[in-house]
Design an enzyme around this catalytic site. Structure first.
Site, PDB file in Angstrom:
ATOM      1  N   GLU A   1      43.131  39.596  33.086  1.00 13.08           N
ATOM      2  CA  GLU A   1      44.002  40.446  33.872  1.00 13.08           C
ATOM      3  C   GLU A   1      43.980  41.750  33.039  1.00 13.08           C
ATOM      4  O   GLU A   1      44.527  41.715  32.094  1.00 13.08           O
ATOM      5  CB  GLU A   1      45.161  40.181  34.226  1.00 13.08           C
ATOM      6  CG  GLU A   1      45.458  39.587  35.582  1.00 13.08           C
ATOM      7  CD  GLU A   1      46.982  39.158  35.888  1.00 13.08           C
ATOM      8  OE1 GLU A   1      47.561  39.936  36.276  1.00 13.08           O
ATOM      9  OE2 GLU A   1      47.107  37.728  35.284  1.00 13.08           O
TER      10      GLU A   1
ATOM     11  N   ARG B   1      46.658  25.318  27.438  1.00 14.43           N
ATOM     12  CA  ARG B   1      46.604  26.562  26.840  1.00 14.43           C
ATOM     13  C   ARG B   1      46.831  26.303  25.407  1.00 14.43           C
ATOM     14  O   ARG B   1      47.452  25.366  25.059  1.00 14.43           O
ATOM     15  CB  ARG B   1      47.297  27.614  27.398  1.00 14.43           C
ATOM     16  CG  ARG B   1      48.741  27.237  27.560  1.00 14.43           C
ATOM     17  CD  ARG B   1      49.544  28.379  28.084  1.00 14.43           C
ATOM     18  NE  ARG B   1      48.852  29.281  29.365  1.00 14.43           N
ATOM     19  CZ  ARG B   1      48.875  30.548  29.294  1.00 14.43           C
ATOM     20  NH1 ARG B   1      49.177  31.302  28.217  1.00 14.43           N
ATOM     21  NH2 ARG B   1      48.436  31.047  30.259  1.00 14.43           N
TER      22      ARG B   1
ATOM     23  N   LYS C   1      51.361  37.769  27.187  1.00  9.10           N
ATOM     24  CA  LYS C   1      51.151  39.365  27.091  1.00  9.10           C
ATOM     25  C   LYS C   1      52.437  40.001  27.521  1.00  9.10           C
ATOM     26  O   LYS C   1      52.412  41.327  26.963  1.00  9.10           O
ATOM     27  CB  LYS C   1      50.008  39.654  28.137  1.00  9.10           C
ATOM     28  CG  LYS C   1      48.719  39.571  27.625  1.00  9.10           C
ATOM     29  CD  LYS C   1      47.457  40.090  28.744  1.00  9.10           C
ATOM     30  CE  LYS C   1      47.448  38.983  29.709  1.00  9.10           C
ATOM     31  NZ  LYS C   1      46.332  39.144  30.672  1.00  9.10           N
TER      32      LYS C   1
HETATM   33  P1  ATP Z   1      49.409  35.562  29.145  1.00 12.66           P
HETATM   34  O1  ATP Z   1      50.066  34.266  29.843  1.00 12.66           O
HETATM   35  O2  ATP Z   1      49.363  35.340  27.777  1.00 12.66           O
HETATM   36  O3  ATP Z   1      49.996  36.634  29.555  1.00 12.66           O
HETATM   37  P2  ATP Z   1      47.272  35.299  31.040  1.00 12.66           P
HETATM   38  O4  ATP Z   1      47.011  33.921  31.361  1.00 12.66           O
HETATM   39  O5  ATP Z   1      48.031  35.753  32.049  1.00 12.66           O
HETATM   40  O6  ATP Z   1      47.871  35.340  29.501  1.00 12.66           O
HETATM   41  P3  ATP Z   1      44.807  36.346  31.846  1.00 12.66           P
HETATM   42  O7  ATP Z   1      44.322  37.749  31.357  1.00 12.66           O
HETATM   43  O8  ATP Z   1      45.201  36.117  33.322  1.00 12.66           O
HETATM   44  O9  ATP Z   1      46.162  36.205  31.024  1.00 12.66           O
HETATM   45  O10 ATP Z   1      43.810  35.151  31.361  1.00 12.66           O
HETATM   46  C1  ATP Z   1      42.643  35.158  31.294  1.00 12.66           C
HETATM   47  C2  ATP Z   1      42.051  33.840  30.848  1.00 12.66           C
HETATM   48  O11 ATP Z   1      42.507  33.345  29.630  1.00 12.66           O
HETATM   49  C3  ATP Z   1      42.646  32.961  31.971  1.00 12.66           C
HETATM   50  O12 ATP Z   1      41.530  32.110  32.327  1.00 12.66           O
HETATM   51  C4  ATP Z   1      43.681  32.157  31.110  1.00 12.66           C
HETATM   52  O13 ATP Z   1      43.686  30.847  31.737  1.00 12.66           O
HETATM   53  C5  ATP Z   1      43.103  32.204  29.703  1.00 12.66           C
HETATM   54  N1  ATP Z   1      44.123  32.163  28.621  1.00 12.66           N
HETATM   55  C6  ATP Z   1      45.230  32.836  28.729  1.00 12.66           C
HETATM   56  N2  ATP Z   1      46.358  32.350  27.680  1.00 12.66           N
HETATM   57  C7  ATP Z   1      45.715  31.325  27.239  1.00 12.66           C
HETATM   58  C8  ATP Z   1      46.089  30.485  25.867  1.00 12.66           C
HETATM   59  N3  ATP Z   1      47.110  30.706  25.207  1.00 12.66           N
HETATM   60  N4  ATP Z   1      45.190  29.315  25.748  1.00 12.66           N
HETATM   61  C9  ATP Z   1      44.163  29.447  26.498  1.00 12.66           C
HETATM   62  N5  ATP Z   1      43.517  30.152  27.337  1.00 12.66           N
HETATM   63  C10 ATP Z   1      44.441  31.081  27.892  1.00 12.66           C
HETATM   64 MG    MG Z   2      47.546  35.506  33.983  1.00 12.51          MG
END
Ligand code: ATP
Ligand code: MG
Length: 557
Positions: free
Chosen positions: A34, A259, A269
């Site tokens: 995102e 994760r 984020k």
């Molecule tokens: P955050 O929770 O840190 O804000 P998010 O999951 O909202 O992260 P996205 O941009 O939606 O961030 O994530 C893109 C991809 O990265 C998704 O497939 C998500 O599952 C993966 N991802 C995000 N954080 C992690 C993590 N800590 N470990 C492994 N994969 C992750």
């Molecule tokens: Mg997300």
């Protein structure tokens, strides 16, 4: 890049699918960020899985921006994410996609759901929807608008799109089951009214699809065979499958994994943005940040991050990985590639009393004992030098092997020197250490088999240059912030950065290109800051120390 040989439950699934000829044996993955922040080390894990799986099985991986929330997204994040993925060593070729490119298709699918009686326009407010939804232990109640006719729903949805209604007055909801034990299945909202300008579609839309609806359909449109995501999406999988089955479209398989969590680190984020906005750090690429751009600026190599992602493997259960492992991967890589130099970070002056006044000698120093191809360089030596203040003790205990009155040490590559006297200031600070050198020990070799217990690094005062060196510590004071009762903002280490401004560096360090990764002998690994350095005025970031905590942790086990 070479595909890695490690295997885990996800690759077992993929291999099974290939064996069974599912999707004709094709493997097509995607990394779906995102664009509402920059990538962090957790995303690196997902990137290594998504791109790495495609590489390993001769497939393809798309980069898709999941840009369904116009209020939080920015083009700057899109550009940063692309830079970071490339820097990590992966390539999406021409497959750069945006969920927003599918808005027309998504809209059409929403109308299709309405037409088949599987979606309805609901006039409840956001708060009412929450009230009606029930809780984990209590079922929800159906919306009073649930039984509208297909015609009325279609008409209202089209008018929502045309901008006839204010925000928050209506939503489009999927018609599932208000008593489902899974609250995500209780008639979830799939479209909302939002008069927000989108970074790509501008003002074209005033209704936006929700993430759950968008994500699975985007995967389907792109013919993704295996859709990897983190565990929190497991409870959304039923919905994901439901949409695709109702619409009778290509059906990717969603597979969840745990994760990455790291000690002394917050990863979300939202929290990273808060630290940026509240100026706890200098920006997303501050060398203390767990972002890809922060790690890069700190001196991490892409190879070390990929190695780390490889070693942690993949699991179905949440856990927290020791930061020491990440640092271990980094050291292993830097040990091979970093050229060694001499730098004195907290200088005290040494004067070699029996060395000629204007003489300069050049000694040959090995650039990297790990790699003979890295060659040698000439290091200037003269009468006045600097050594580290903590390499000298006036009242040295027996176990202190470095320089002290009457004791002899080796100056690396140069000579044996012996401390004869010291000069102190009125306040008792040591100003000068007077030594004599043994001319027969040229190159730092013992003239007569005589042993010294320490080898010190040094720089020639006349040849050294002054530079700024930045040291970093963890941003958080506790190893597992998730376990703390305090908000992470109350766990911030207020002394996570120290700026040293009086460092004396050997001249060869002066014109290194930015991002050069080096070792200051006996001190640690450093890199030339890629943002604040100027030509001829490098600034050095401490990347990591020399001591490997991880090896010690492993030995103890
Ligand atoms: P955050 O929770 O840190 O804000 P998010 O999951 O909202 O992260 P996205 O941009 O939606 O961030 O994530 C893109 C991809 O990265 C998704 O497939 C998500 O599952 C993966 N991802 C995000 N954080 C992690 C993590 N800590 N470990 C492994 N994969 C992750
Ligand atoms: Mg997300």
């Amino acid at each position: 890049m070479e595909a890695k040989e490690n295997t885990h439950f996800i690759h077992e699934i993929v291999e099974e699918d290939i064996r069974n000829g599912k999707h004709d044996g094709a493997v097509h993955t995607r990394f779906p960020p995102e664009p509402n922040g920059h990538l962090h080390i957790g995303h690196a894990k997902a990137i290594c899985l998504d791109f790495g799986t495609a590489l390993k099985y001769n497939g393809k991986c798309n980069l898709r921006f999941d840009d369904t929330n116009p209020s939080k997204e920015e083009t700057a994040y899109v550009d940063g994410i692309k830079e970071d993925v490339h820097w990590l060593g992966f390539d999406w070729e021409d497959r750069e996609y945006y969920a927003s490119d599918y808005f027309d298709q998504l809209y059409e699918y929403a109308e299709r759901l309405i037409a088949s009686g599987k979606a309805f326009v609901c006039d409840l407010s956001g708060e009412e929807i929450r009230e009606y939804r029930g809780t984990l232990t209590e079922p929800g109640k159906p919306s009073p608008w649930r039984e509208r006719s297909v015609e009325e729903n279609l008409d209202l949805f089209r008018r929502m799109k045309a901008g006839e209604f204010p925000e928050e007055t209506r939503t489009l909801r999927a018609k599932l089951d208000m008593s489902s034990p899974n609250v995500h299945n209780r008639d979830p909202v799939i479209y909302r009214i939002m008069y927000a300008r989108h970074h790509r579609t501008g003002d074209k839309w005033c209704i936006y699809p929700m993430y759950d609806f968008t994500h699975c359909i985007s995967d389907s449109i792109e013919k993704i065979t295996h859709s990897f995501c983190t565990l929190e999406f497991e409870v959304h999988r039923y919905l994901y499958d439901w949409f695709l089955d109702e619409l009778e479209v290509f059906h990717p398989q969603q597979i969840e994994f745990a994760r990455l969590n790291l000690t002394y680190t917050v990863m979300s984020k939202r929290k990273l943005l808060q630290m940026v906005e509240e100026k706890i750090v200098d920006g997303w690429n501050d060398p203390r940040m767990p972002t890809v751009s922060g790690l890069r600026r700190r001196g991490y190599t892409a190879e070390s991050i990929r190695d780390f992602c490889d070693r942690i493997g993949l699991a179905k259960r949440e856990s927290i990985v020791d930061l020491a492992l990440l640092e271990h991967c980094l050291r292993t890589d830097l040990n091979k590639r970093a050229l060694r130099y001499m730098a004195v970070l907290d200088p005290v002056q040494v004067i070699i009393d029996n060395y000629p006044e204007d003489k300069v000698e050049y000694f040959t120093a090995v650039n990297n004992p790990e790699n003979p191809d890295d060659g040698t360089r000439e290091v200037p030596f003269s009468k006045e030098l600097y050594i580290e203040r903590n390499d000298f003790r006036e009242d040295a205990p027996k176990k202190f092997y470095r320089l002290a009155p009457g004791r002899e040490v080796r100056l690396r590559y140069a000579y044996f020197v012996k401390c004869e006297s010291i000069v102190k200031s009125a306040t008792g600070e040591i100003m000068e250490i007077h030594c004599t050198y043994d001319p027969a020990s040229s190159g730092g070799n013992s003239p007569d088999g005589r042993k010294v217990k320490a080898t010190l690094h040094w720089v020639s005062a006349a040849h050294a240059f002054n530079a700024e060196v930045r040291h970093f510590d963890n941003l958080l004071t506790v190893s597992n912030p998730a376990e703390s009762e305090l908000d992470f903002m109350d766990l911030i280490n207020t002394e996570s950065r120290e700026i040293l401004t009086n460092c004396k560096l050997e001249p060869a360090l002066k014109d290194l290109p930015v991002e050069s990764r080096i070792q200051f002998e006996r001190i640690g690994y450093y890199c030339v800051d890629r943002i604040d350095s100027k030509p001829g005025k490098p600034i050095f970031n401490r990347t990591v120390g020399l001591r490997d905590e991880w090896s010690r942790i492993q030995k103890r086990k």
